[in-house]
Write a protein that holds these residues in place. Structure first.
Motif, PDB file in Angstrom:
ATOM      1  N   THR A  61       0.925  -1.221  -0.111  1.00 33.59           N
ATOM      2  CA  THR A  61       0.122   0.113  -0.056  1.00 33.59           C
ATOM      3  C   THR A  61       1.026   1.209   0.166  1.00 33.59           C
ATOM      4  N   CYS A  62       0.386   2.394  -0.448  1.00 31.25           N
ATOM      5  CA  CYS A  62       1.192   3.397  -0.349  1.00 31.25           C
ATOM      6  C   CYS A  62       0.175   4.621   0.105  1.00 31.25           C
ATOM      7  N   ASN A  66       0.209  10.835   7.491  1.00 35.54           N
ATOM      8  CA  ASN A  66      -0.766  11.031   8.283  1.00 35.54           C
ATOM      9  C   ASN A  66      -1.700   9.711   8.270  1.00 35.54           C
ATOM     10  N   GLY A  67      -1.425   8.646   7.421  1.00 29.17           N
ATOM     11  CA  GLY A  67      -2.097   7.351   7.342  1.00 29.17           C
ATOM     12  C   GLY A  67      -3.026   7.374   5.952  1.00 29.17           C
ATOM     13  N   THR A  68      -3.123   8.391   5.515  1.00 31.99           N
ATOM     14  CA  THR A  68      -4.150   8.223   4.408  1.00 31.99           C
ATOM     15  C   THR A  68      -3.674   7.542   3.143  1.00 31.99           C
ATOM     16  N   LEU A  69      -4.558   6.617   2.779  1.00 26.47           N
ATOM     17  CA  LEU A  69      -3.827   5.753   1.630  1.00 26.47           C
ATOM     18  C   LEU A  69      -4.326   6.338   0.258  1.00 26.47           C
ATOM     19  N   ALA A 117       9.005  16.953  -7.328  1.00 24.75           N
ATOM     20  CA  ALA A 117       8.353  18.158  -7.705  1.00 24.75           C
ATOM     21  C   ALA A 117       6.901  17.679  -8.372  1.00 24.75           C
ATOM     22  N   VAL A 118       6.831  16.525  -8.736  1.00 30.53           N
ATOM     23  CA  VAL A 118       5.643  16.134  -9.559  1.00 30.53           C
ATOM     24  C   VAL A 118       4.563  16.101  -8.732  1.00 30.53           C
ATOM     25  N   GLU A 119       3.306  16.393  -9.381  1.00 30.56           N
ATOM     26  CA  GLU A 119       2.052  16.091  -8.721  1.00 30.56           C
ATOM     27  C   GLU A 119       1.104  15.546  -9.672  1.00 30.56           C
ATOM     28  N   ALA A 120       0.025  14.996  -8.899  1.00 33.63           N
ATOM     29  CA  ALA A 120      -1.048  14.335  -9.773  1.00 33.63           C
ATOM     30  C   ALA A 120      -2.213  15.075  -9.193  1.00 33.63           C
ATOM     31  N   GLY A 121      -2.703  16.198  -9.656  1.00 30.79           N
ATOM     32  CA  GLY A 121      -3.925  16.756  -9.252  1.00 30.79           C
ATOM     33  C   GLY A 121      -4.216  16.675  -7.793  1.00 30.79           C
ATOM     34  N   ASP A 122      -5.461  16.341  -7.134  1.00 29.47           N
ATOM     35  CA  ASP A 122      -5.714  16.623  -5.951  1.00 29.47           C
ATOM     36  C   ASP A 122      -4.833  15.173  -5.038  1.00 29.47           C
ATOM     37  N   LEU A 123      -4.786  14.121  -6.048  1.00 26.58           N
ATOM     38  CA  LEU A 123      -4.120  12.812  -5.473  1.00 26.58           C
ATOM     39  C   LEU A 123      -2.736  12.833  -4.717  1.00 26.58           C
TER      40      LEU A 123
END
Length: 145
Positions: A61-62, A66-69, A117-123
């Motif tokens: 799992t990733c 804070n524990g949010t998967l 620095a890579v982001e994927a929207g809100d994820l």
């Protein structure tokens, strides 16, 4: 965008696997402390770490500190990939390289060892520290195996 695709490679050194006892304190897997390993289930005695280029099969799992998967698809469905082929982020690869079959561990990967620095929207916000929980099910061969 895949949470397994690699970020740019960073310099690293391989640390010998920890003793069979479950570790209370995290082990630094890289010189800069950007990949920390905490053993969750003791490694079987006499196990070997995967060879360079080995094909490994893991459950994982990733999530965030804070524990949010953010990725639990492979919690029950094994994921198979070749080490040292640029398939997963460096932190996860360094972690799996330190494991033996049957071991379960948690790897905390600083942004430099995850997506930077890579982001994927809100994820996935940029500069995220990621926490992987991994079980190494099996590995086989190296490039010729």
């Amino acid at each position: 965008f895949s949470l397994l695709s690699p970020a740019p490679r960073a310099p690293w050194r391989r640390t010998p696997p920890a003793a069979a006892a479950v570790m209370a304190e995290p082990e630094r897997l890289v010189d800069d402390g950007g990949v920390l390993k905490r053993q969750l289930c003791a490694a079987p005695t006499g196990g070997r770490t995967p060879e360079f280029g080995a094909v490994v099969k893991i459950l994982y799992t990733c999530g965030f500190e804070n524990g949010t998967l953010i990725d639990a698809k492979h919690r029950a469905e094994p994921f198979q990939f070749q080490l040292n082929a640029g398939i997963v982020v460096d932190g996860l690869e360094r972690g799996v390289e330190s494991m033996v079959e049957g071991e379960r561990a948690q790897f905390t990967c600083s942004p430099e060892w995850a997506y930077g620095a890579v982001e994927a929207g809100d994820l996935l916000p940029a500069e995220s520290t990621l926490v992987y929980e991994v079980e190494l099910l099996e590995w086989r061969g190296g490039p010729a195996g």
